[in-house]
Design an enzyme around this catalytic site. Structure first.
Site, PDB file in Angstrom:
ATOM      1  N   THR A  26       7.659 -81.674  -5.395  1.00 11.40           N
ATOM      2  CA  THR A  26       8.178 -82.321  -4.193  1.00 11.40           C
ATOM      3  C   THR A  26       8.568 -81.252  -3.172  1.00 11.40           C
ATOM      4  O   THR A  26       9.049 -80.179  -3.552  1.00 11.40           O
ATOM      5  CB  THR A  26       9.427 -83.140  -4.585  1.00 11.40           C
ATOM      6  OG1 THR A  26       9.037 -84.072  -5.594  1.00 11.40           O
ATOM      7  CG2 THR A  26       9.998 -83.892  -3.399  1.00 11.40           C
ATOM      8  N   GLY A  27       8.397 -81.568  -1.885  1.00 11.11           N
ATOM      9  CA  GLY A  27       8.866 -80.656  -0.835  1.00 11.11           C
ATOM     10  C   GLY A  27       7.744 -80.218   0.081  1.00 11.11           C
ATOM     11  O   GLY A  27       6.561 -80.477  -0.176  1.00 11.11           O
ATOM     12  N   SER A  28       8.127 -79.514   1.146  1.00 11.05           N
ATOM     13  CA  SER A  28       7.168 -79.177   2.199  1.00 11.05           C
ATOM     14  C   SER A  28       6.146 -78.131   1.756  1.00 11.05           C
ATOM     15  O   SER A  28       5.009 -78.139   2.227  1.00 11.05           O
ATOM     16  CB  SER A  28       7.918 -78.692   3.440  1.00 11.05           C
ATOM     17  OG  SER A  28       8.754 -77.599   3.097  1.00 11.05           O
ATOM     18  N   ASP A  82       5.285 -76.610  -7.922  1.00 11.75           N
ATOM     19  CA  ASP A  82       6.499 -77.111  -7.287  1.00 11.75           C
ATOM     20  C   ASP A  82       7.154 -76.021  -6.443  1.00 11.75           C
ATOM     21  O   ASP A  82       6.883 -74.827  -6.646  1.00 11.75           O
ATOM     22  CB  ASP A  82       7.490 -77.611  -8.360  1.00 11.75           C
ATOM     23  CG  ASP A  82       8.359 -78.743  -7.852  1.00 11.75           C
ATOM     24  OD1 ASP A  82       8.506 -78.894  -6.623  1.00 11.75           O
ATOM     25  OD2 ASP A  82       8.901 -79.480  -8.692  1.00 11.75           O
ATOM     26  N   GLY A  83       8.017 -76.433  -5.533  1.00 15.24           N
ATOM     27  CA  GLY A  83       8.741 -75.500  -4.683  1.00 15.24           C
ATOM     28  C   GLY A  83      10.075 -75.108  -5.311  1.00 15.24           C
ATOM     29  O   GLY A  83      10.388 -75.487  -6.440  1.00 15.24           O
ATOM     30  N   ALA A  84      10.874 -74.361  -4.561  1.00 16.62           N
ATOM     31  CA  ALA A  84      12.220 -73.981  -5.023  1.00 16.62           C
ATOM     32  C   ALA A  84      13.083 -73.684  -3.812  1.00 16.62           C
ATOM     33  O   ALA A  84      12.579 -73.373  -2.729  1.00 16.62           O
ATOM     34  CB  ALA A  84      12.144 -72.761  -5.937  1.00 16.62           C
ATOM     35  N   ASP A  85      14.385 -73.784  -4.008  1.00 14.42           N
ATOM     36  CA  ASP A  85      15.339 -73.449  -2.938  1.00 14.42           C
ATOM     37  C   ASP A  85      15.783 -71.998  -3.042  1.00 14.42           C
ATOM     38  O   ASP A  85      16.081 -71.363  -2.038  1.00 14.42           O
ATOM     39  CB  ASP A  85      16.553 -74.375  -3.013  1.00 14.42           C
ATOM     40  CG  ASP A  85      16.121 -75.820  -2.924  1.00 14.42           C
ATOM     41  OD1 ASP A  85      15.314 -76.119  -2.024  1.00 14.42           O
ATOM     42  OD2 ASP A  85      16.544 -76.632  -3.763  1.00 14.42           O
ATOM     43  N   LYS A  95      16.713 -75.620  -7.643  1.00 16.42           N
ATOM     44  CA  LYS A  95      15.889 -76.640  -7.017  1.00 16.42           C
ATOM     45  C   LYS A  95      16.769 -77.859  -6.721  1.00 16.42           C
ATOM     46  O   LYS A  95      17.898 -77.943  -7.180  1.00 16.42           O
ATOM     47  CB  LYS A  95      14.741 -77.047  -7.945  1.00 16.42           C
ATOM     48  CG  LYS A  95      13.697 -75.956  -8.082  1.00 16.42           C
ATOM     49  CD  LYS A  95      12.538 -76.355  -8.957  1.00 16.42           C
ATOM     50  CE  LYS A  95      11.911 -77.689  -8.647  1.00 16.42           C
ATOM     51  NZ  LYS A  95      11.498 -77.877  -7.239  1.00 16.42           N
ATOM     52  N   GLU A 104      11.537 -83.335 -11.572  1.00 17.86           N
ATOM     53  CA  GLU A 104      10.797 -82.062 -11.493  1.00 17.86           C
ATOM     54  C   GLU A 104      10.959 -81.274 -12.791  1.00 17.86           C
ATOM     55  O   GLU A 104      10.012 -80.653 -13.276  1.00 17.86           O
ATOM     56  CB  GLU A 104      11.295 -81.245 -10.299  1.00 17.86           C
ATOM     57  CG  GLU A 104      10.894 -81.857  -8.961  1.00 17.86           C
ATOM     58  CD  GLU A 104      11.531 -81.185  -7.751  1.00 17.86           C
ATOM     59  OE1 GLU A 104      10.952 -81.293  -6.667  1.00 17.86           O
ATOM     60  OE2 GLU A 104      12.599 -80.572  -7.890  1.00 17.86           O
TER      61      GLU A 104
HETATM   62  C1  5RP Z   1      13.015 -80.897  -4.094  1.00 21.09           C
HETATM   63  C2  5RP Z   1      12.864 -79.458  -4.396  1.00 21.09           C
HETATM   64  C3  5RP Z   1      11.916 -78.696  -3.554  1.00 21.09           C
HETATM   65  O1  5RP Z   1      10.867 -78.243  -4.347  1.00 21.09           O
HETATM   66  C4  5RP Z   1      12.635 -77.534  -2.920  1.00 21.09           C
HETATM   67  O2  5RP Z   1      13.737 -78.051  -2.177  1.00 21.09           O
HETATM   68  C5  5RP Z   1      11.734 -76.734  -1.991  1.00 21.09           C
HETATM   69  O3  5RP Z   1      11.360 -77.496  -0.889  1.00 21.09           O
HETATM   70  P1  5RP Z   1      10.532 -76.889   0.327  1.00 21.09           P
HETATM   71  O4  5RP Z   1       9.210 -76.490  -0.223  1.00 21.09           O
HETATM   72  O5  5RP Z   1      10.451 -78.035   1.325  1.00 21.09           O
HETATM   73  O6  5RP Z   1      11.295 -75.712   0.880  1.00 21.09           O
HETATM   74  O7  5RP Z   1      13.450 -78.914  -5.313  1.00 21.09           O
HETATM   75  O8  5RP Z   1      13.994 -81.476  -4.917  1.00 21.09           O
END
Ligand code: 5RP
Length: 230
Positions: A26-28, A82-85, A95, A104
């Site tokens: 999930t995420g951009s 997947d993405g990460a913060d 995340k 996730e």
């Molecule tokens: C969603 C997440 C996303 O993968 C994370 O926030 C990264 O998002 P983005 O790619 O938009 O920066 O953990 O729950």
């Protein structure tokens, strides 16, 4: 950072081969990977099955034409993207900005390779240095979990909706608490264990020892590939 996210997402999508079962994060950033997989399905007869990690990724996957399955119907995923913060030097993660971390984590845990797509803004020396740690809770357990987080040294609060009054409600119907650790988290493994042992916590956004690979996109379109030491 969009060029960096696009570079990471599109390069990671190249790892997908016909016959693979893929976790769809999930995420951009991951959205760029999903769109690239969709294009390959349309243009070069790629055959894959995806398991989405949220209502958002399920809807995007359908829009991109990625066939979906569930973890009841398959016993393993070849890859999860997947993405990460935040990403630490050891490839541990925070995340859950999008509130999808529980699903996730379920999906990532079923994957032989968990590929994380980021940009340089996500790099930290210490988890929690820049972003909050999200914790998904049963609504009636909010008070006890807030007190547990306070005991761990965090300044924690319920995540509130922006265009809807009241708390954010997750895809599971739970609530989210965001925990801010001043200066970062001293002992992520202790926080992980404590939260896992706290009744009413569904899951939290620390992903320790899970990522096998991190693709860091840069604004010039280059992508750095980091791998966990075995
Ligand atoms: C969603 C997440 C996303 O993968 C994370 O926030 C990264 O998002 P983005 O790619 O938009 O920066 O953990 O729950």
């Amino acid at each position: 950072m969009n060029d960096a996210k696009k570079a990471a997402g599109e390069q990671a999508a190249e790892l997908v081969r016909t016959g693979m079962r893929v976790g769809l994060g999930t995420g951009s950033t991951t959205a760029y990977a999903l769109r690239a997989i969709g294009r390959r399905i349309r243009e070069s007869s790629l055959h894959v099955m995806g398991v989405p990690t949220s209502f958002a990724s399920e809807r995007l996957a359908r829009e991109c034409g990625i066939p979906l399955t569930t973890l009841d119907d398959i016993d393993e995923l070849d890859l999860a993207l997947d993405g990460a913060d935040e990403v630490s030097p050891d490839l541990d993660l925070i995340k859950g900005r999008g509130g999808a971390h529980t699903r996730e984590k379920v999906v990532a845990a079923q994957a032989r390779r968990f590929i994380v797509l980021t940009d340089p803004s996500k790099d930290v020396d210490r988890l929690g240095a820049k972003r909050v740690l999200p914790v998904e809770v049963l609504p009636m357990a909010t008070g006890p979990v807030l007190r547990t987080l306070s005991g761990l040294g965090a300044d924690a609060s319920l995540r509130m909706g922006r265009e809807k009054d009241g708390p954010v409600v997750t895809d599971q119907g739970f609530w989210l608490i965001d925990a801010q650790f001043d200066g970062g988290i001293d002992d992520p493994a202790h926080v992980d264990r404590t939260l896992r042992d706290t009744p009413g916590v569904l899951d939290h956004g620390l992903f320790l020892d899970m990522a096998t690979d991190v693709f860091v996109g840069h604004p010039d379109g280059s992508v750095e590939h980091r791998q966990r030491d075995e």
